[in-house]
Design a protein around this motif. Structure first.
Motif, PDB file in Angstrom:
ATOM      1  N   GLU A 494       0.828  -1.203   0.000  1.00  0.00           N
ATOM      2  CA  GLU A 494       0.000   0.000   0.000  1.00  0.00           C
ATOM      3  C   GLU A 494       0.867   1.259   0.000  1.00  0.00           C
ATOM      4  O   GLU A 494       0.638   2.198   0.777  1.00  0.00           O
ATOM      5  N   THR A 495       1.860   1.290  -0.891  1.00  0.00           N
ATOM      6  CA  THR A 495       2.786   2.424  -0.994  1.00  0.00           C
ATOM      7  C   THR A 495       2.672   3.039  -2.387  1.00  0.00           C
ATOM      8  O   THR A 495       2.689   2.310  -3.393  1.00  0.00           O
ATOM      9  N   PHE A 496       2.577   4.399  -2.447  1.00  0.00           N
ATOM     10  CA  PHE A 496       2.371   5.074  -3.723  1.00  0.00           C
ATOM     11  C   PHE A 496       3.187   6.364  -3.781  1.00  0.00           C
ATOM     12  O   PHE A 496       3.455   6.998  -2.753  1.00  0.00           O
ATOM     13  N   PHE A 497       3.546   6.740  -5.027  1.00  0.00           N
ATOM     14  CA  PHE A 497       4.216   8.013  -5.294  1.00  0.00           C
ATOM     15  C   PHE A 497       3.257   8.837  -6.157  1.00  0.00           C
ATOM     16  O   PHE A 497       2.892   8.417  -7.258  1.00  0.00           O
ATOM     17  N   GLU A 498       2.824  10.000  -5.655  1.00  0.00           N
ATOM     18  CA  GLU A 498       1.877  10.838  -6.390  1.00  0.00           C
ATOM     19  C   GLU A 498       2.520  12.185  -6.727  1.00  0.00           C
ATOM     20  O   GLU A 498       3.080  12.861  -5.859  1.00  0.00           O
ATOM     21  N   ASN A 499       2.432  12.542  -8.017  1.00  0.00           N
ATOM     22  CA  ASN A 499       2.923  13.848  -8.496  1.00  0.00           C
ATOM     23  C   ASN A 499       4.380  14.080  -8.111  1.00  0.00           C
ATOM     24  O   ASN A 499       4.767  15.191  -7.711  1.00  0.00           O
ATOM     25  N   CYS A 500       5.168  13.044  -8.197  1.00  0.00           N
ATOM     26  CA  CYS A 500       6.582  13.151  -7.839  1.00  0.00           C
ATOM     27  C   CYS A 500       7.446  13.267  -9.098  1.00  0.00           C
ATOM     28  O   CYS A 500       7.054  12.827 -10.194  1.00  0.00           O
ATOM     29  N   THR A 501       8.638  13.842  -8.908  1.00  0.00           N
ATOM     30  CA  THR A 501       9.623  13.933  -9.992  1.00  0.00           C
ATOM     31  C   THR A 501      10.809  13.065  -9.616  1.00  0.00           C
ATOM     32  O   THR A 501      11.417  13.248  -8.544  1.00  0.00           O
ATOM     33  N   ILE A 502      11.145  12.097 -10.494  1.00  0.00           N
ATOM     34  CA  ILE A 502      12.191  11.126 -10.176  1.00  0.00           C
ATOM     35  C   ILE A 502      13.246  11.214 -11.274  1.00  0.00           C
ATOM     36  O   ILE A 502      12.993  10.902 -12.447  1.00  0.00           O
ATOM     37  N   ILE A 503      14.460  11.652 -10.885  1.00  0.00           N
ATOM     38  CA  ILE A 503      15.521  11.945 -11.851  1.00  0.00           C
ATOM     39  C   ILE A 503      16.723  11.049 -11.576  1.00  0.00           C
ATOM     40  O   ILE A 503      17.188  10.928 -10.428  1.00  0.00           O
ATOM     41  N   SER A 504      17.241  10.415 -12.646  1.00  0.00           N
ATOM     42  CA  SER A 504      18.494   9.632 -12.585  1.00  0.00           C
ATOM     43  C   SER A 504      18.499   8.680 -11.379  1.00  0.00           C
ATOM     44  O   SER A 504      19.474   8.616 -10.615  1.00  0.00           O
ATOM     45  N   TYR A 513       6.216  -1.194  -8.804  1.00  0.00           N
ATOM     46  CA  TYR A 513       5.793  -1.343 -10.185  1.00  0.00           C
ATOM     47  C   TYR A 513       5.204  -0.039 -10.717  1.00  0.00           C
ATOM     48  O   TYR A 513       4.976   0.927  -9.985  1.00  0.00           O
ATOM     49  N   GLU A 514       4.917  -0.031 -12.002  1.00  0.00           N
ATOM     50  CA  GLU A 514       4.483   1.186 -12.686  1.00  0.00           C
ATOM     51  C   GLU A 514       3.204   1.777 -12.088  1.00  0.00           C
ATOM     52  O   GLU A 514       3.065   2.999 -12.002  1.00  0.00           O
ATOM     53  N   HIS A 515       2.272   0.888 -11.657  1.00  0.00           N
ATOM     54  CA  HIS A 515       0.992   1.407 -11.158  1.00  0.00           C
ATOM     55  C   HIS A 515       1.134   2.134  -9.827  1.00  0.00           C
ATOM     56  O   HIS A 515       0.193   2.814  -9.378  1.00  0.00           O
ATOM     57  N   LYS A 516       2.303   2.016  -9.177  1.00  0.00           N
ATOM     58  CA  LYS A 516       2.497   2.709  -7.903  1.00  0.00           C
ATOM     59  C   LYS A 516       3.001   4.141  -8.091  1.00  0.00           C
ATOM     60  O   LYS A 516       3.129   4.883  -7.110  1.00  0.00           O
ATOM     61  N   PHE A 517       3.278   4.511  -9.345  1.00  0.00           N
ATOM     62  CA  PHE A 517       3.707   5.885  -9.646  1.00  0.00           C
ATOM     63  C   PHE A 517       2.543   6.583 -10.342  1.00  0.00           C
ATOM     64  O   PHE A 517       2.250   6.315 -11.519  1.00  0.00           O
ATOM     65  N   ILE A 518       1.874   7.474  -9.612  1.00  0.00           N
ATOM     66  CA  ILE A 518       0.658   8.124 -10.108  1.00  0.00           C
ATOM     67  C   ILE A 518       0.991   9.562 -10.497  1.00  0.00           C
ATOM     68  O   ILE A 518       1.422  10.365  -9.661  1.00  0.00           O
ATOM     69  N   ASN A 519       0.839   9.874 -11.791  1.00  0.00           N
ATOM     70  CA  ASN A 519       1.124  11.224 -12.314  1.00  0.00           C
ATOM     71  C   ASN A 519       2.540  11.674 -11.965  1.00  0.00           C
ATOM     72  O   ASN A 519       2.772  12.828 -11.561  1.00  0.00           O
ATOM     73  N   CYS A 520       3.486  10.759 -12.109  1.00  0.00           N
ATOM     74  CA  CYS A 520       4.881  11.072 -11.789  1.00  0.00           C
ATOM     75  C   CYS A 520       5.688  11.296 -13.081  1.00  0.00           C
ATOM     76  O   CYS A 520       5.369  10.746 -14.139  1.00  0.00           O
TER      77      CYS A 520
END
Length: 691
Positions: A494-504, A513-520
């Motif tokens: 039950e862990t999610f990343f919302e509206n985050c910016t992930i660089i390098s 997995y991909e579904h845990k990154f929401i609007n990132c």
């Protein structure tokens, strides 16, 4: 002189206490009767016509004058094949009524002792297996959903599929028990359940597991109607209500057994083995395997028990039934220290057989054609039995019982699912209230190697950080920046990343997995060697409480079982059903005050304890309202309808968890009130012999 000779002849044939003493003067006395022995007895055939079954070589004696008159009256009667079916059925019903009263007297002569108690424990194991089956899926779902990657819809289907199988099995196997026999069909039922329950513990895929639980449920669904029909036919009228109620306790024992095994096995996730990366046998599969043991034990013990003699008499097998009744009598008398007591019954009335049996010669057609004819003929007879339960004689009783069974199942099964769901919901609310919120935190050059749980991170910045060998549980990152970070061997729930910016950033061997990154926005980031399959990463903190709730709910019916068993034959079945359902409805209203886990557990125990008396009385009255050749069929139909009510109750009540308590409480209480009031219109059966 002729008169004196006639009187002399009449005196020579003296009829005393059912015996005729013929003169031993060597003279021929007329008719075609051979010379008879002096001490011959004819009481075993007194009142029986020429169609009655006779032991081979049995001495029939000189006919009583009343018998001769009866034969003269029936002499011009047509053969059975030329008689109207209605006449044959009327004669059969008359025979069944005579048999019912005679059989009651025979069972009283056999007594209640060692034989009935042995059968009690054997059938109790079968009933225990039915109780276990209801709880198995609910206990394994939290583990199985992660082990087999189950979605919410898959979990719901797995929870309902067992009831669907039990519904079909109750109708099908209950109907077959009235045609093939109680013992034979119960063995088939238990064998199906044991085989597919055992197999389900090893299969890996969701589809195969679902299929195995469906067939397993179909097998165990037949046990309830067969067990009660089977046991009731060895009980006298005075003992029937009480001892059928004691038998119901094994359903409670099954629930306690399942709860205790789940509590002691499932949390030990390491109890199992793996074969490569594809085959895993975890602790919940061990639990499924252990839950099949009561069924296997009952199956083995049942091989040493006889068929129901009442069923054998119904199909015209007099000699087999007589031998079994003699076995019951002798077993009980030896246990009581009276082995010299003789079984005095020499003949038992058997109803006229009117069914059309098709016997196919071995030379006719192929083997599968012969089996096809036998199967279709048997199923047609089962269907005729089903329709018979809706004829004018039984229609009102069947419809009223159907409503009572359905309302009881809708409220009971709906609430026993709703209680644990509500407790989980209350736990989740308490858990969410303890969430920790971190705003605008800046972390750089730091290594996270510990568990983060129940946290929300907003507007944070993480630069050159490492997340290694750690766990995220109920963690959410919102509007945060991750730059030049490294994630390795990370597991999450039950862990999610919302509206985050992930660089390098590099993700290696993680389940992010991909579904845990929401609007990132992912810029120059790499995902390497993602974790495959589903993993049980955390032990659920509320598992202990859920097992405890089920254990206490099963244990709470013990007082109700004892009270119903002691009072069943004193206050009657109807008052027991109506009173229990109305008291249960009152208990439902107190659920409005259940705003804590302890309160919900307490009201659940009170509701289960109050409602069990109605279940016991329903089982007893259903057995007693129908004749022997329709008993298991009618019980199967009503129990199948009960399982349909359980499916609806589970679906409806669970959909209101977290939304409102009003609808489930009002629905359950109104169903119980309506069913309880209708039950009071059913006929009382405690003084009735088994037809």
């Amino acid at each position: 002189q002729g008169g004196r000779e006639a009187n002399q002849v009449s005196d020579d044939y003296r009829y005393q206490d059912g015996n005729y003493d013929a003169p031993n003067d060597g003279y021929y006395r007329g008719g075609d009767e051979p010379a008879q022995e002096e001490d011959a007895q004819s009481d075993v055939t007194e009142g029986h016509d020429e169609d009655d079954e006779v032991y081979e070589g049995e001495y029939q004696g000189i006919p009583h004058p009343d018998d001769i008159k009866e034969k003269q009256k029936r002499a011009p009667a047509m053969a059975d094949e030329y008689r109207d079916r209605a006449d044959l059925m009327a004669e059969r019903m008359e025979d069944e009524e005579q048999l019912a009263h005679q059989y009651e007297n025979i069972i009283e002569e056999c007594g209640h002792g060692r034989f009935q108690w042995t059968l009690f424990f054997v059938l109790g194991l079968a009933l225990m297996a039915d109780g276990v089956e209801v709880f198995v899926v609910g206990f394994v779902l939290p583990s199985a959903e992660k082990d087999m990657c189950l979605s919410s819809s898959n979990k719901g289907m797995l929870g309902l599929i067992v009831y669907l199988g039990m519904m079909v099995g109750a109708v099908l196997l209950g109907g077959l028990a009235d045609k093939l026999g109680r013992k034979q069909c119960l063995i088939i039922s238990l064998a199906i359940n044991a085989a597919f329950a055992f197999l389900s513990s090893f299969v890996q895929g969701y589809g195969f597991f679902l299929f195995c639980r469906l067939i397993s449920g179909l097998g165990i669904g037949g046990t309830l109607p067969i067990v009660f029909a089977y046991f009731s036919e060895f009980l006298s009228r005075e003992k029937r209500g009480e001892h059928l109620s004691w038998l119901c306790m094994f359903w409670m024992i099954g629930g306690i057994y399942a709860s205790a095994m789940a509590w002691s096995i499932i949390p030990h996730y390491g109890w199992g083995f793996s074969m490569g990366t594809k085959y895993h046998f975890h602790s919940w599969r061990v639990f499924v395997l252990v839950c099949s043991l009561p069924c296997i034990a009952s199956l083995v013990a049942l091989k040493f028990m006889p068929e129901s003699p009442r069923f054998l008499l119904e199909i015209g097998k007099h000699d087999e039934a007589w031998m079994i009744l003699k076995q019951v009598h002798d077993t009980n008398m030896r246990a009581k220290g009276e082995p010299e007591r003789v079984f005095t019954v020499s003949y038992i009335k058997t109803p006229k057989q009117v069914d059309e049996f098709i016997e196919i010669q071995s030379s006719t057609g192929t083997w599968y054609q012969r089996w096809l004819v036998r199967i279709t003929t048997t199923l047609k007879q089962v269907w005729d039995n089903v329709l018979y339960c809706l004829t004018a004689q039984y229609r009102m009783n069947t419809l009223m019982l159907a409503v009572v069974w359905f309302t009881m199942a809708l409220s009971y099964y709906g609430l026993i699912v709703w209680f644990p769901d509500m407790i989980r919901y209350l736990q989740d609310e308490a858990y969410d209230s303890r969430v920790k919120i971190f705003d605008e935190e800046e972390v750089s050059h730091f290594t996270f190697n510990f568990t983060l749980e129940n946290q929300i991170h907003r507007n944070g910045e993480y630069r050159n950080d490492k997340f290694i060998g750690m766990k995220f549980k109920e963690v959410k990152f919102e509007d945060s920046l991750f730059e030049d970070c490294y994630f390795e061997d990370v597991t999450s729930s039950e862990t999610f990343f919302e509206n985050c910016t992930i660089i390098s950033t590099v993700f290696y061997n993680t389940d992010l997995y991909e579904h845990k990154f929401i609007n990132c926005r992912l810029i120059n980031s790499t995902f390497m060697k993602e974790k495959e399959g589903c993993h049980i990463d955390f032990e659920e903190d509320n598992d202990f409480l859920i097992y405890l709730v089920s254990f206490l709910g099963s244990l709470s019916v013990l007082p109700g079982n004892i009270i119903s068993a002691l009072l069943m034959d004193k206050i009657g079945r109807i008052k027991m059903i109506g009173g229990s359902m109305l008291i249960s409805a009152v208990c439902c209203f107190f659920l409005f005050f259940g705003n804590s886990e302890s309160a919900m557990i307490g009201w659940q125990c009170l509701f289960c304890g109050a409602s069990i008396a109605a279940w016991n009385a329903l089982d007893v009255i259903t057995v007693e309202l129908y004749p022997t050749d329709k008993r298991a069929t009618a019980f199967g139909i009503l129990n199948g309808l009960c399982k349909f009510g359980a499916i609806l109750g589970n679906s409806i009540f669970s959909s209101f968890v977290g939304i409102t308590k009003v609808v489930p409480i009002l629905l359950a209480s109104s169903a119980l009130v309506g069913g309880g009031l209708l039950a009071l219109r059913l006929p009382e059966t405690r003084e009735q012999v088994l037809m």
